[in-house]
Design an enzyme around this catalytic site. Structure first.
Site, PDB file in Angstrom:
ATOM      1  N   SER A  75      25.320   1.266  27.085  1.00  0.00           N
ATOM      2  CA  SER A  75      25.136   0.957  28.703  1.00  0.00           C
ATOM      3  C   SER A  75      25.150   0.200  29.095  1.00  0.00           C
ATOM      4  O   SER A  75      24.858  -0.756  28.524  1.00  0.00           O
ATOM      5  CB  SER A  75      24.114   2.206  29.144  1.00  0.00           C
ATOM      6  OG  SER A  75      24.364   3.600  28.604  1.00  0.00           O
ATOM      7  N   HIS A 107      22.854  -2.199  25.714  1.00  0.00           N
ATOM      8  CA  HIS A 107      22.272  -1.412  25.087  1.00  0.00           C
ATOM      9  C   HIS A 107      23.543   0.057  24.635  1.00  0.00           C
ATOM     10  O   HIS A 107      24.092   0.318  25.457  1.00  0.00           O
ATOM     11  CB  HIS A 107      20.919  -0.117  25.544  1.00  0.00           C
ATOM     12  CG  HIS A 107      20.180   0.283  24.836  1.00  0.00           C
ATOM     13  ND1 HIS A 107      19.628   0.493  23.919  1.00  0.00           N
ATOM     14  CD2 HIS A 107      21.081   2.309  24.620  1.00  0.00           C
ATOM     15  CE1 HIS A 107      18.660   1.997  23.282  1.00  0.00           C
ATOM     16  NE2 HIS A 107      19.343   2.312  24.416  1.00  0.00           N
TER      17      HIS A 107
HETATM   18  C1  GAR Z   1      24.512  -3.809  19.526  1.00  0.00           C
HETATM   19  O1  GAR Z   1      24.689  -2.751  19.012  1.00  0.00           O
HETATM   20  C2  GAR Z   1      23.367  -3.569  21.011  1.00  0.00           C
HETATM   21  O2  GAR Z   1      24.297  -2.887  21.642  1.00  0.00           O
HETATM   22  C3  GAR Z   1      21.848  -3.529  20.467  1.00  0.00           C
HETATM   23  O3  GAR Z   1      22.348  -4.341  19.131  1.00  0.00           O
HETATM   24  C4  GAR Z   1      23.689  -4.329  19.133  1.00  0.00           C
HETATM   25  C5  GAR Z   1      23.592  -5.760  18.282  1.00  0.00           C
HETATM   26  O4  GAR Z   1      25.096  -5.921  17.691  1.00  0.00           O
HETATM   27  N1  GAR Z   1      20.998  -3.603  21.520  1.00  0.00           N
HETATM   28  C6  GAR Z   1      19.955  -3.342  21.246  1.00  0.00           C
HETATM   29  O5  GAR Z   1      19.480  -2.022  20.416  1.00  0.00           O
HETATM   30  C7  GAR Z   1      19.377  -3.647  22.584  1.00  0.00           C
HETATM   31  N2  GAR Z   1      18.528  -2.434  22.669  1.00  0.00           N
HETATM   32  P1  GAR Z   1      25.024  -7.807  17.663  1.00  0.00           P
HETATM   33  O6  GAR Z   1      24.272  -8.890  16.971  1.00  0.00           O
HETATM   34  O7  GAR Z   1      26.212  -8.227  16.932  1.00  0.00           O
HETATM   35  O8  GAR Z   1      25.773  -8.133  19.439  1.00  0.00           O
END
Ligand code: GAR
Length: 189
Positions: free
Chosen positions: A129, A102
């Protein structure tokens, strides 16, 4: 791996496995968004996706998702940019091996738009986190965090871009512990 979007965290894991930096296999990549970029990062045989909107309710989608995951019998179920709430039944089913990354310093800023909210709150630090997933959103015990400073002139996009590589490193460090058997589920999971 559960994904909904671009899949940069998934790619970091794939790269680490390919380079010998993570002793793991991806058993499957599961998505509520059949068109998401993340799915294209793995061979078709590893992909499972359904449009969540075509299900009667969350429980129906999560039951089918859970059955597909259980069929792979994974050691770990990793939400890596999975942007959909998991229902209680799913969390009960996989809670002893279910982790999420997150983009905030939990318990600060659960939910969406975390980078903008950190800026709006005047936070001096931001971060990410990795935590155990429990039925309450983004509220499970934190396993590890990474911190970055908020710099003058940062906007949400700049902050997100600077955090992303640190996120990848954080998730990988937790997964190395997980596959080495050095991560214990929270009591009651
Ligand atoms: C990341 O920043 C992750 O931490 C966030 O979505 C993004 C996905 O990036 N997750 C959340 O917000 C979960 N609540 P990615 O698709 O490039 O891995």
């Amino acid at each position: 791996m559960l994904v909904s979007g671009r899949g940069s965290n998934l790619q970091a894991i794939l790269d680490a496995i390919a380079q010998g930096g993570l002793d793991a296999d991806i058993a499957g990549v599961f998505s509520d968004k059949p068109d998401c970029t993340a799915l294209t990062r793995v061979p078709a045989r590893l992909r499972w996706s359904r449009d969540a909107k075509s299900y009667a309710d969350r429980a129906a989608f999560d039951a089918e998702l859970g059955d597909a995951i259980a069929a792979c019998d994974p050691d770990w179920v990793v939400c890596a940019g999975y942007l959909r709430i998991l229902d209680n039944g799913f969390v009960r089913r996989f809670g002893d091996r279910l982790i999420n990354i997150h983009p905030s310093l939990l318990p600060r800023h659960p939910g969406l738009r975390t980078h903008q909210r950190a800026l709006d709150a005047g936070d001096a630090e931001h971060g990410a986190s990795v935590h155990w997933v429990i039925p309450e959103l983004d509220a499970g015990p934190v396993i590890a965090q990474v911190r970055i400073p908020v710099l003058p002139g940062d906007d949400a996009a700049a902050l997100a871009a600077r955090l992303l590589p640190a996120e990848h490193a954080l998730l990988l460090s937790v997964l190395r512990k997980a596959v080495a058997g050095r991560l214990s589920p929270p009591r009651g999971a």
